[in-house]
Scaffold this motif. Structure first.
Motif, PDB file in Angstrom:
ATOM      1  N   GLY A   1     -31.703 -45.772  76.938  1.00 43.38           N
ATOM      2  CA  GLY A   1     -30.351 -45.751  76.385  1.00 43.38           C
ATOM      3  C   GLY A   1     -30.412 -45.704  74.871  1.00 43.38           C
ATOM      4  N   THR A   2     -29.402 -45.092  74.246  1.00 44.99           N
ATOM      5  CA  THR A   2     -29.446 -44.884  72.794  1.00 44.99           C
ATOM      6  C   THR A   2     -28.154 -45.326  72.102  1.00 44.99           C
ATOM      7  N   GLY A   3     -27.397 -46.208  72.763  1.00 44.48           N
ATOM      8  CA  GLY A   3     -26.138 -46.681  72.165  1.00 44.48           C
ATOM      9  C   GLY A   3     -26.367 -47.790  71.148  1.00 44.48           C
ATOM     10  N   LYS A   4     -25.298 -48.516  70.839  1.00 42.02           N
ATOM     11  CA  LYS A   4     -25.339 -49.539  69.789  1.00 42.02           C
ATOM     12  C   LYS A   4     -26.273 -50.708  70.104  1.00 42.02           C
ATOM     13  N   LEU A   5     -26.565 -50.914  71.390  1.00 39.73           N
ATOM     14  CA  LEU A   5     -27.436 -52.029  71.763  1.00 39.73           C
ATOM     15  C   LEU A   5     -28.924 -51.697  71.641  1.00 39.73           C
ATOM     16  N   ALA A   6     -29.266 -50.408  71.655  1.00 37.77           N
ATOM     17  CA  ALA A   6     -30.683 -50.017  71.663  1.00 37.77           C
ATOM     18  C   ALA A   6     -31.470 -50.587  70.474  1.00 37.77           C
ATOM     19  N   PRO A   7     -30.976 -50.443  69.226  1.00 39.27           N
ATOM     20  CA  PRO A   7     -31.735 -51.021  68.107  1.00 39.27           C
ATOM     21  C   PRO A   7     -31.842 -52.539  68.213  1.00 39.27           C
ATOM     22  N   MET A   8     -30.776 -53.170  68.746  1.00 38.80           N
ATOM     23  CA  MET A   8     -30.756 -54.627  68.862  1.00 38.80           C
ATOM     24  C   MET A   8     -31.847 -55.133  69.806  1.00 38.80           C
ATOM     25  N   VAL A   9     -32.030 -54.453  70.951  1.00 37.75           N
ATOM     26  CA  VAL A   9     -33.046 -54.951  71.894  1.00 37.75           C
ATOM     27  C   VAL A   9     -34.462 -54.736  71.345  1.00 37.75           C
ATOM     28  N   ILE A  10     -34.634 -53.705  70.530  1.00 34.29           N
ATOM     29  CA  ILE A  10     -35.938 -53.520  69.881  1.00 34.29           C
ATOM     30  C   ILE A  10     -36.227 -54.721  68.977  1.00 34.29           C
ATOM     31  N   GLU A  11     -35.283 -55.054  68.115  1.00 33.29           N
ATOM     32  CA  GLU A  11     -35.480 -56.157  67.172  1.00 33.29           C
ATOM     33  C   GLU A  11     -35.627 -57.493  67.895  1.00 33.29           C
ATOM     34  N   ALA A  12     -34.777 -57.725  68.892  1.00 29.29           N
ATOM     35  CA  ALA A  12     -34.773 -59.017  69.577  1.00 29.29           C
ATOM     36  C   ALA A  12     -36.068 -59.238  70.357  1.00 29.29           C
ATOM     37  N   HIS A  13     -36.492 -58.232  71.139  1.00 30.66           N
ATOM     38  CA  HIS A  13     -37.726 -58.389  71.910  1.00 30.66           C
ATOM     39  C   HIS A  13     -38.950 -58.518  70.985  1.00 30.66           C
TER      40      HIS A  13
END
Length: 314
Positions: free
Chosen positions: A131-143
């Motif tokens: 997925g490439t929506g608004k959450l995608a960058p967030m899960v990269i940073e969080a994980h």
């Protein structure tokens, strides 16, 4: 009362801070009634108002208000908008009105990272984001804040969006846009799905031992990101039983197909974090975490943000 913008949320809500606060809140619990759904008949179609209240036994009080306007797509405006109102617990006085979208985006990814901290193998270093929506960058940073992520694989229906995310994080990780999803799934240690799909994207037969699957996207019964075989092969965990029972499309559809049973869910997140129930059974196990979001997460994130803001003059 302080108004807190999206930029301020992004600046002051650290991953470590919000993940630790979520852990504390999941373990200790808060009062959180079911969320209220209100259908609104607008001149140009149906819209929905969601109200999500939660409060500590003797502390903070909060409520998130979310407006869902599917028809906004035609006007190039986001379909979902909202705000969070945080009050103090002693006299019920409002403290802050917080941008709801940014708070939600960050608490959602943080809850998944908290689950990965409890369930994923400690040496997990390859993350696949679907997925490439608004959450995608967030899960990269969080994980990446809880596991030693070195490689990030990105799959999306829109290759340009996937390429943009890969480029954005290329200085921090070995990033790669992937076409062949079965190969990427087989290589990944953590698979994080953040789509609005109504058809399975990830197939259970592609999973390899030791993988942790993180399902964020399907928050309505008719949505799903995985087939029933994924659930069948995995030890399944959820953010909350009540949320999963009402809204987790991946689980509800697998049950409907006769391929899964609700009582096969191993634990909800609070049970794993408190030690009441075990997490991953071994290094080779496949774990799956399905979240639909909970108002306790918003309250926890709002409290963490409020206490991290530069001190304010009332």
């Amino acid at each position: 009362m302080q108004v807190v913008s999206a930029a301020e949320v992004a600046q002051h809500l650290t991953w470590q801070g919000v993940i630790d606060r979520l852990r504390h809140t999941f373990v200790n619990g808060v009062e959180s009634p079911p969320r209220h759904h209100h259908a609104m008949h607008r001149p140009d179609g149906e819209a929905t108002m969601l109200l999500m209240p939660a409060w500590e036994a003797a502390g903070y009080i909060g409520v998130k208000m979310v407006n869902v306007f599917p028809q906004n797509a035609e006007h190039g405006v986001p379909a979902i908008s909202g705000l969070y109102l945080l009050s103090e617990g002693k006299h019920g006085q409002p403290l802050a009105c917080i941008d709801g979208s940014e708070l939600t985006r960050r608490r959602t990814a943080a809850a998944s990272a908290l689950a990965a901290q409890a369930l994923a193998n400690e040496d997990a270093d390859t993350l696949l984001v679907v997925g490439t929506g608004k959450l995608a960058p967030m899960v990269i940073e969080a994980h990446a804040s809880v596991r030693p992520i070195k490689r990030v694989l990105i799959w999306g229906r829109n290759p340009n969006k996937a390429a943009a995310i890969a480029e954005e994080y290329a200085d921090r990780f070995a990033t790669q846009v992937v076409d062949a999803l079965p190969d990427a799934v087989a290589e990944a240690d953590i698979i994080s799905c953040v789509t609005l799909s109504t058809q399975p994207i990830i197939k259970g037969e592609w999973l390899t031992p030791g993988t942790h699957v993180d399902l964020i996207g399907a928050f309505r019964p008719q949505m799903r990101e995985t087939d029933a075989a994924c659930l069948g092969r995995a030890q399944v965990f959820v953010d909350t039983y009540s949320g999963a029972k009402g809204e987790a499309g991946d689980i509800l559809q697998a049950i409907e197909e006769g391929a899964f049973q609700f009582d096969a869910i191993q634990a909800e997140l609070a049970e794993v974090l408190s030690g009441a129930k075990p997490g991953r059974s071994g290094k080779e196990a496949i774990t799956l975490f399905k979240s639909v979001g909970a108002s306790l997460e918003d309250l926890a994130a709002a409290i963490e943000l409020w206490e991290s803001l530069p001190k304010h003059h009332s």
